[in-house]
Structure formats: structure tokens, C-alpha cells
Motif scaffolding. Structure first.
Motif, PDB file in Angstrom:
ATOM      1  N   LEU A  93      52.172 -26.155  36.764  1.00 59.48           N
ATOM      2  CA  LEU A  93      51.765 -25.858  35.513  1.00 59.48           C
ATOM      3  C   LEU A  93      52.369 -26.486  34.651  1.00 59.48           C
ATOM      4  CD1 LEU A  93      51.406 -21.822  36.234  1.00 59.48           C
ATOM      5  CD2 LEU A  93      49.497 -23.333  35.823  1.00 59.48           C
ATOM      6  N   THR A  94      53.730 -26.764  34.910  1.00 60.52           N
ATOM      7  CA  THR A  94      54.695 -27.242  33.816  1.00 60.52           C
ATOM      8  C   THR A  94      54.153 -28.909  33.814  1.00 60.52           C
ATOM      9  OG1 THR A  94      56.405 -26.216  34.605  1.00 60.52           O
ATOM     10  CG2 THR A  94      57.010 -28.102  33.145  1.00 60.52           C
ATOM     11  N   ALA A  95      53.883 -29.478  34.822  1.00 56.92           N
ATOM     12  CA  ALA A  95      53.275 -31.022  34.688  1.00 56.92           C
ATOM     13  C   ALA A  95      52.082 -31.029  33.795  1.00 56.92           C
ATOM     14  CB  ALA A  95      53.176 -31.434  36.285  1.00 56.92           C
ATOM     15  N   ALA A  96      51.073 -30.165  34.229  1.00 55.05           N
ATOM     16  CA  ALA A  96      49.838 -29.903  33.487  1.00 55.05           C
ATOM     17  C   ALA A  96      50.053 -29.989  32.209  1.00 55.05           C
ATOM     18  CB  ALA A  96      49.006 -28.972  34.264  1.00 55.05           C
ATOM     19  N   ALA A  97      51.100 -28.994  31.524  1.00 60.26           N
ATOM     20  CA  ALA A  97      51.497 -28.722  30.218  1.00 60.26           C
ATOM     21  C   ALA A  97      52.000 -29.936  29.642  1.00 60.26           C
ATOM     22  CB  ALA A  97      52.321 -27.768  30.008  1.00 60.26           C
ATOM     23  N   ALA A  98      52.761 -30.761  30.323  1.00 57.49           N
ATOM     24  CA  ALA A  98      53.442 -32.011  29.825  1.00 57.49           C
ATOM     25  C   ALA A  98      52.382 -32.869  29.513  1.00 57.49           C
ATOM     26  CB  ALA A  98      54.652 -32.589  30.902  1.00 57.49           C
ATOM     27  N   VAL A  99      51.257 -33.119  30.611  1.00 58.86           N
ATOM     28  CA  VAL A  99      50.465 -34.096  30.203  1.00 58.86           C
ATOM     29  C   VAL A  99      49.628 -33.841  28.907  1.00 58.86           C
ATOM     30  CG1 VAL A  99      48.085 -35.011  31.090  1.00 58.86           C
ATOM     31  CG2 VAL A  99      50.036 -34.816  32.616  1.00 58.86           C
ATOM     32  N   ILE A 100      49.239 -32.482  28.721  1.00 58.92           N
ATOM     33  CA  ILE A 100      48.427 -32.083  27.569  1.00 58.92           C
ATOM     34  C   ILE A 100      49.192 -32.124  26.547  1.00 58.92           C
ATOM     35  CG2 ILE A 100      47.564 -29.937  26.707  1.00 58.92           C
ATOM     36  CD1 ILE A 100      46.741 -29.042  29.438  1.00 58.92           C
ATOM     37  N   ALA A 101      50.454 -32.025  26.397  1.00 57.93           N
ATOM     38  CA  ALA A 101      51.457 -32.178  25.329  1.00 57.93           C
ATOM     39  C   ALA A 101      51.402 -33.574  24.983  1.00 57.93           C
ATOM     40  CB  ALA A 101      52.810 -31.654  25.575  1.00 57.93           C
ATOM     41  N   ALA A 102      51.466 -34.638  25.946  1.00 60.49           N
ATOM     42  CA  ALA A 102      51.614 -35.985  25.863  1.00 60.49           C
ATOM     43  C   ALA A 102      50.359 -36.485  25.024  1.00 60.49           C
ATOM     44  CB  ALA A 102      51.720 -37.069  27.056  1.00 60.49           C
ATOM     45  N   ILE A 103      49.216 -35.837  25.497  1.00 61.17           N
ATOM     46  CA  ILE A 103      47.830 -36.318  24.737  1.00 61.17           C
ATOM     47  C   ILE A 103      47.930 -35.711  23.344  1.00 61.17           C
ATOM     48  CG2 ILE A 103      45.350 -35.965  24.879  1.00 61.17           C
ATOM     49  CD1 ILE A 103      45.525 -35.812  27.877  1.00 61.17           C
ATOM     50  N   LEU A 104      48.127 -34.493  23.133  1.00 65.56           N
ATOM     51  CA  LEU A 104      48.406 -34.097  21.860  1.00 65.56           C
ATOM     52  C   LEU A 104      49.233 -34.809  20.851  1.00 65.56           C
ATOM     53  CD1 LEU A 104      48.250 -30.323  22.507  1.00 65.56           C
ATOM     54  CD2 LEU A 104      46.599 -31.681  21.462  1.00 65.56           C
ATOM     55  N   VAL A 105      50.398 -35.134  21.329  1.00 69.55           N
ATOM     56  CA  VAL A 105      51.123 -35.844  20.330  1.00 69.55           C
ATOM     57  C   VAL A 105      50.512 -37.249  20.061  1.00 69.55           C
ATOM     58  CG1 VAL A 105      53.566 -37.370  20.637  1.00 69.55           C
ATOM     59  CG2 VAL A 105      53.390 -35.081  21.367  1.00 69.55           C
ATOM     60  N   ARG A 106      50.023 -38.087  21.041  1.00 72.97           N
ATOM     61  CA  ARG A 106      49.470 -39.376  20.760  1.00 72.97           C
ATOM     62  C   ARG A 106      48.112 -39.060  19.664  1.00 72.97           C
ATOM     63  NH1 ARG A 106      51.095 -43.572  23.717  1.00 72.97           N
ATOM     64  NH2 ARG A 106      49.895 -44.807  21.943  1.00 72.97           N
ATOM     65  N   THR A 107      47.429 -37.950  19.669  1.00 75.10           N
ATOM     66  CA  THR A 107      46.406 -37.820  19.171  1.00 75.10           C
ATOM     67  C   THR A 107      46.790 -36.910  17.686  1.00 75.10           C
ATOM     68  OG1 THR A 107      45.732 -35.927  20.364  1.00 75.10           O
ATOM     69  CG2 THR A 107      44.622 -38.034  20.879  1.00 75.10           C
ATOM     70  N   ALA A 108      46.753 -35.572  17.771  1.00 73.92           N
ATOM     71  CA  ALA A 108      46.800 -34.772  16.622  1.00 73.92           C
ATOM     72  C   ALA A 108      48.419 -34.899  16.178  1.00 73.92           C
ATOM     73  CB  ALA A 108      46.939 -33.209  17.023  1.00 73.92           C
TER      74      ALA A 108
END
Length: 316
Positions: free
Chosen positions: A241-256
Motif C-alpha cells: 500500500l505504501t509503495a502504491a501511495a508513493a507512485v501516486i504521490a510522484a505522479i501528482l507531484v509531476r502533474t498537479a
């Protein structure tokens, strides 16, 4: 002073120059508005500037380049024809007067307009009618290849032994040093807050998981599963779950996140500025820190796993 330094550079054979340009103030007509513009009219060396994609340096007397923020706000594009009131020689070489002219935009330059007080524009090198009201020193230019610039900077230091001569990186560090304490404080506050919230959320999720799976855990223990195996499964689930959250966070940082930073810098009327990603930090150190924090919090909560037994379930 800057012109004297340019003379010193030339006499010493140092391939460097401080851009000193002649300027006045013009007016940009946009609908019902007149926007004050600092106009660079001569000795500008427009070829030395970096233009946004699709743009180029102005050359003809009816060509102009301008700072991008104001152009973006007014919807201007490269190739558009716009009306400027230019402050030009009145004919006696002693005074000036405003005259309306149609100019073609050849390019846009990223800059901090708010810090300079206004937008700016630059006439083509063929333009000769402007009446200068002041001079402005824009920057120092070293007219050599990148590999030779350190040697040129050393020549300048030798020329002015009592002066402090900084290269671009040193000057940026000096300028930003006053913000170091603020950034460090923000890092400590944000880092501490993130760690606290991560520990709290992990502990709460473990409480939920154990409460919902108490019967299953007790049954598995009665079937011979060791406490270590059950703890490993619980931790593995949290790590996924943490790894999935880290990937989502990285995508959000690069976009939003990038969009948020652009909007933030637009408050300073700044364009073309961006943070360079620190991949070792963002891709390895921060995720590793999150995983370690989650594991530590989970292990603390899982110490109570040994108290779960099939006997306890039967009694309930």
C-alpha cells in the motif's frame, strides 16, 4: 562604472562584457489599456538572450521582443502585430516625444517582471529613432566557450584583486543563502509532520486490520502458522500500500504539483522558472524513509499479535 569596467576588460584582453543598454519608457496598447513598458532601444545585443520556443531575436526596425508574462496575460503570440507608443527623438537630439508604431513580435523572454517593476521589451538592432532617458546594466557576459569561462573569471579576479568576483553558481548561492534558514525550518516542520502523520495512520490502519481479522489470525495460529509469518504478511500488505501511495504521490507531484508551482510563481509575474527534480531524493530517499517509518509503526502495533489465540475467540 560598468562602462569603465568594459574599457578595463578590453584593455586587458579579457573576453567579457557587462551589457549596458540605452532605455526609455514606452506604452503598449492592448484594447482599452496602456501598459507601461521599459523599452531597450540600443546596444541591446538581442542575440545573447534565450527566447521561448518559436521565438527569435528582433532585427528590423519594426520588430520587437518582450517579456513573456505580460504577453501571455494579453494573449499575444509570436508574429502578432501590436501597437506601441515609442518615445522617440523629437528632431533636435535633445528631447523626445511619443509616436505610435506597429511592431511585430519576434519572440518572448522569461523574466521576473514584478521584481523589475514592469514588463520590458527590446527593439530590433536596426531601430535608430529612440530617445534614451536612462541606461541599465543587465548582466555580465563571458564571450567564450563554457569550458573556458573559469579561466576568464580568474582573469577578472586578477584584474580586480580587492573585489569579490563570483561566478553564476556562487552568485546564486549567495543570493539564496538568506533563505536557507527558512527552507531548513520548513524542511524540519514538514518532515516532522509527515513522520508523525505516517506513524499515526499506520497505527490506526493496523488497529483496523487486526480488529477485522482477529478470528482469521487466531484460526491460522491454531493451524500452526508462526507469529513471525503472520507479522510478515501484515507488514508486506502495508508495504504494498505504501509503495502504491508513493507512485501516486510522484505522479501528482509531476502533474498537479508542477501546475501549482507555476501558478505560485505567476504571482511574482515570473515565467520559465521550474525546480529541477532531485531523483535520488524523490525516487529513493523519501520512499525508503516512508517504508522504514511504516515498518517501525507496524512492528510496534504487531507486538500484540501474540495475545491472539483460538481460546480467546471461543470465549468471545
Amino acid at each position: 562604472v560598468h562602462e569603465i569596467m568594459n574599457d578595463d576588460f578590453a584593455a586587458a584582453g579579457i573576453p567579457a562584457e557587462i551589457d549596458v543598454v540605452r532605455c526609455n519608457y514606452a506604452k503598449l496598447h492592448s484594447g482599452e489599456y496602456e501598459i507601461p513598458i521599459e523599452m531597450l532601444i540600443s546596444e541591446t545585443h538581442p542575440e545573447r538572450y534565450t527566447y521561448r520556443k518559436g521565438g527569435c531575436a528582433p532585427k528590423l526596425e519594426n520588430e520587437v521582443a518582450m517579456s513573456y508574462y505580460t504577453a501571455k496575460q494579453r494573449g499575444f503570440q509570436v508574429g502578432d502585430t501590436v501597437t506601441f507608443s515609442l518615445f522617440e527623438n523629437a528632431g533636435d537630439n535633445m528631447s523626445g516625444e511619443y509616436r505610435d508604431k506597429q511592431l511585430v513580435i519576434t519572440g518572448f523572454i522569461d523574466a521576473i517582471e514584478d521584481a523589475g517593476g514592469s514588463a520590458f521589451a527590446m527593439m530590433g538592432t536596426d531601430y535608430k529613432d529612440g530617445f534614451a532617458t536612462h541606461k541599465s546594466a543587465l548582466s555580465m557576459v563571458i564571450l567564450t566557450d563554457e569550458s573556458e569561462k573559469p579561466a576568464v573569471i580568474q582573469q577578472i579576479r586578477d584584474l580586480y584583486p580587492t573585489a569579490q568576483v563570483l561566478d553564476g553558481k556562487q552568485n546564486a548561492q549567495r543570493y539564496l543563502s538568506e533563505y536557507d534558514r527558512i527552507f531548513a525550518l520548513l524542511e524540519y516542520i514538514m518532515g516532522g509532520t509527515v513522520i508523525f502523520v505516517t506513524v499515526l495512520m499506520t497505527y490506526l490502519y493496523m488497529n483496523i486490520f487486526l480488529a477485522e481479522e482477529t478470528r482469521e489470525i487466531a484460526l491460522m495460529k491454531s493451524m500452526g502458522f508462526a507469529d513471525g509469518s503472520l507479522r510478515a504478511w501484515q507488514i508486506l500488505r502495508l508495504l504494498i500500500l505504501t509503495a502504491a501511495a508513493a507512485v501516486i504521490a510522484a505522479i501528482l507531484v509531476r502533474t498537479a504539483g508542477s501546475l501549482f508551482i507555476r501558478k505560485l510563481f505567476e504571482l511574482l509575474e515570473l515565467t520559465g522558472f521550474r525546480f529541477l527534480p532531485e531523483y535520488p531524493v524523490s525516487c529513493f530517499i523519501i520512499p525508503a524513509g516512508a517504508l522504514i517509518t511504516v515498518c517501525a509503526a507496524a512492528l510496534i502495533r504487531l507486538t500484540g499479535l501474540g495475545n491472539i489465540s483460538i481460546k480467546q475467540i471461543n470465549e468471545e
